[in-house]
Design an enzyme around this catalytic site. Structure first.
Site, mmCIF file in Angstrom:
data_model
loop_
_atom_site.group_PDB
_atom_site.id
_atom_site.type_symbol
_atom_site.label_atom_id
_atom_site.label_comp_id
_atom_site.label_asym_id
_atom_site.label_seq_id
_atom_site.Cartn_x
_atom_site.Cartn_y
_atom_site.Cartn_z
ATOM 1 N N LYS A 1 62.406 43.419 33.915
ATOM 2 C CA LYS A 1 62.782 43.947 32.560
ATOM 3 C C LYS A 1 61.902 45.032 32.258
ATOM 4 C CE LYS A 1 65.742 40.516 31.215
ATOM 5 N NZ LYS A 1 67.109 40.871 31.343
ATOM 6 N N SER B 1 63.758 30.830 35.802
ATOM 7 C CA SER B 1 65.155 31.351 36.208
ATOM 8 C C SER B 1 65.119 31.983 37.622
ATOM 9 C CB SER B 1 65.241 32.499 35.043
ATOM 10 O OG SER B 1 64.236 33.327 34.985
#
Length: 301
Positions: A48, A263
């Site tokens: 991110k 994840s």
């Protein structure tokens, strides 16, 4: 004066490494290689960082924000941490809104960068509630929402950086790209770039199985589906259970020395399924963050 790099200049150019043990002899016998893109090597610890930098710089270039302004974002953690880091570097105030059931490490990382953190009750809607609150705060004049879920600068970051890196690192030999699906910026951007180079590359998304709660992997209700998401750009979906993702996170650390988040491990589960079906494939999956962000959850105990 000699020009020195800033912390922003260290975003991207992350390693791509081959898994040695987890794929096993059966997958190797099919001529397949499974490669991990180590996005936890970014300065704020996740993939991110790329989107956060792109969104803030994009808004600056369009004259929408200037240093000293307050930025607002709903986040499940990684985007918030990345935005807090970039905001600190570029001189913005950062308000982050996050459900209260996410890890303590994520909260601490956000506030360490100077961000103001608002926790919302997960029982009242989790991320959907947080997104609604961010929108309302912007309407009330409390700051500018960058909106990772609808901001094309999110996707653009991966078209311009992550995708080209993977193409170059595999010498164009990549056949399958696998990513967890959250905001979907990574899978949309990387997939767009890779298929501009080779339309036959398969794009595979990891989604949570029914009843599973995996940080960073979401299947959004229709009303909250990210506007940057285009389902036709994903060739196949693999449903991952929480147990499968957590077990694989432990295996990644123990068997490969890759300390990654849950994840990321879910994306590997999906990549291994692809590898069990394909032949002579070069499969790349995204390791979107580091495992130390999940220690308080007990998953590594």
């Amino acid at each position: 004066m000699k020009k020195y790099s800033t912390i922003e200049d260290t975003i991207g150019s992350t390693p791509l490494v081959r898994l040695q043990r987890i794929p096993g002899s059966a997958i190797e016998a099919r001529g397949n290689v499974v490669l991990a893109k180590l996005e936890g090597n970014n300065p704020a610890g996740s993939v991110k960082d790329r989107a956060a930098h792109s969104m803030i710089r994009g808004a600056e270039e369009r004259g929408e924000i200037k240093p000293g302004d307050t930025l607002i974002e709903a986040t499940s953690g990684n985007t918030g941490i990345a935005l807090a880091m970039v905001a600190a570097v570029r001189g913005y105030k950062m308000t982050l809104i996050m459900p209260d059931n996410l890890s303590l490490e994520r909260r601490a990382s956000m506030t360490a960068y100077g961000a103001k953190l608002i926790l919302t009750p997960a029982k009242e809607g989790g991320m959907e509630y947080a997104r609604d609150l961010a929108t309302q705060m912007q309407k009330d004049g409390k700051g500018k929402v960058l909106d990772q879920f609808a901001n094309p600068d999110n996707t653009r970051a991966h078209i311009e950086t992550t995708g080209p890196e993977i193409w170059q690192q595999t010498d164009g030999e990549i056949t399958h790209f696998v990513s967890a699906m959250g905001t979907t910026g990574t899978i949309m951007g990387v997939g767009t770039y890779l298929r501009s180079r080779n339309p036959s590359i398969q794009v595979v998304g990891a989604q949570p199985a029914e009843g599973s709660q995996i940080p960073g992997i979401r299947k959004w209700p229709e009303a909250y589906q990210p506007k940057i998401y285009h389902p036709e750009n994903v060739d196949a979906f693999e449903l991952i259970s929480q147990t499968q993702a957590e077990d694989m996170a432990r295996r990644l650390a123990i068997e490969e020395g890759i300390f990654a988040g849950i994840s990321s491990a879910g994306a590997l589960v999906a990549a291994l399924r692809v590898a069990e079906r394909a032949n002579n494939a070069t499969i790349v999956f995204i390791v979107c963050d580091r495992g130390d962000r999940y220690m308080s959850t007990g998953v590594f105990n």
